[in-house]
Design a protein around this motif. Sequence first.
Motif, PDB file in Angstrom:
ATOM      1  N   SER A  12     -75.762 -59.545 -29.351  1.00  0.00           N
ATOM      2  CA  SER A  12     -76.611 -58.919 -30.360  1.00  0.00           C
ATOM      3  C   SER A  12     -77.855 -58.263 -29.794  1.00  0.00           C
ATOM      4  N   ILE A  20     -75.695 -54.417 -35.942  1.00  0.00           N
ATOM      5  CA  ILE A  20     -75.101 -55.370 -36.887  1.00  0.00           C
ATOM      6  C   ILE A  20     -76.172 -56.317 -37.429  1.00  0.00           C
ATOM      7  N   ASN A  84     -68.767 -59.514 -30.931  1.00  0.00           N
ATOM      8  CA  ASN A  84     -69.142 -58.173 -30.493  1.00  0.00           C
ATOM      9  C   ASN A  84     -69.382 -58.092 -28.987  1.00  0.00           C
ATOM     10  N   ALA A 221     -72.285 -50.272 -36.888  1.00  0.00           N
ATOM     11  CA  ALA A 221     -72.407 -51.614 -37.478  1.00  0.00           C
ATOM     12  C   ALA A 221     -71.728 -51.727 -38.830  1.00  0.00           C
ATOM     13  N   VAL A 225     -69.920 -55.253 -40.472  1.00  0.00           N
ATOM     14  CA  VAL A 225     -70.618 -55.914 -41.579  1.00  0.00           C
ATOM     15  C   VAL A 225     -69.742 -55.965 -42.819  1.00  0.00           C
TER      16      VAL A 225
END
Length: 271
Positions: A12, A20, A84, A221, A225
């Motif tokens: 992240s 995201i 991710n 993103a 999501v």
Amino acid sequence: MSKNLTIVVTGSNRGIGQGIIQLLAKTQHTSPLTIIATSRSGSDLGVQASPPNEVRYGKLDIGDQLSIKSFFSSIKDVDVLINNAGINNNNQETPDLAEQVIDVNYRGTRDMCQALLSSSPSRNARIVNVSSTACQLNDYSAPTASKFRSVKSIQDVDSLADQYIHAVKQGADAQKDAGFGSPPKSYQVSKALINALTVVLARENSDVVVGRPPKTLEEGARIPVRLAIGELGAGGDKDIGLGTESAERISGRYFGNEGVTDRGWGRVRKW
């Protein structure tokens, strides 16, 4: 107030992973979102969440099984896992670096999924495995592409990973002869392996929705999501489709846009 949804996002700290986190943080959902942003450094990104959402940070190296075990021992009741994190060594690919890509992108994602599934996740939990347009099987030989699409177990996917690494160590001609195409190819193969893994996980875990969005260059993103907290049926095809009123059973399918510049929320597509 509804129970918080706990969402773990790997990788992240930059790129789409950071996107995201930012999109989740400002999304008003039917339940408050507890977003756990992880990276190898555990850096605080300074993302401001819209109340009642909150963002927390954690250290996690998906290429290290001990790190995964330690992380899941400290985090309980994960509702959504967005895988991710990944690396790309195509620009400097050697046999060792190609194996590193498979270890992190495929095997690390596999280990994260298995750790969540073994932790007694909540009913209707979700796993989102971030894929890429590089996952397409068009450049593989027909028999090899068929192997990817016909996997029955995680062992089958592991076997494909092992076959690829064995071919890489034999040289470029061996890779082509094995049906994987011309190198560099480790990133592409890792994403195809993730797709195959997702198919298997969806088949074996009927109570968990498992999806795989492509990693696009713009608005990357959005699809992760949507798959994490949004409506997956026809209503979700609209740009406002983040509701949860009805969820068509599409676990294991590949979500994508019309192309890398498409800014939509994605639809089920062939890979």
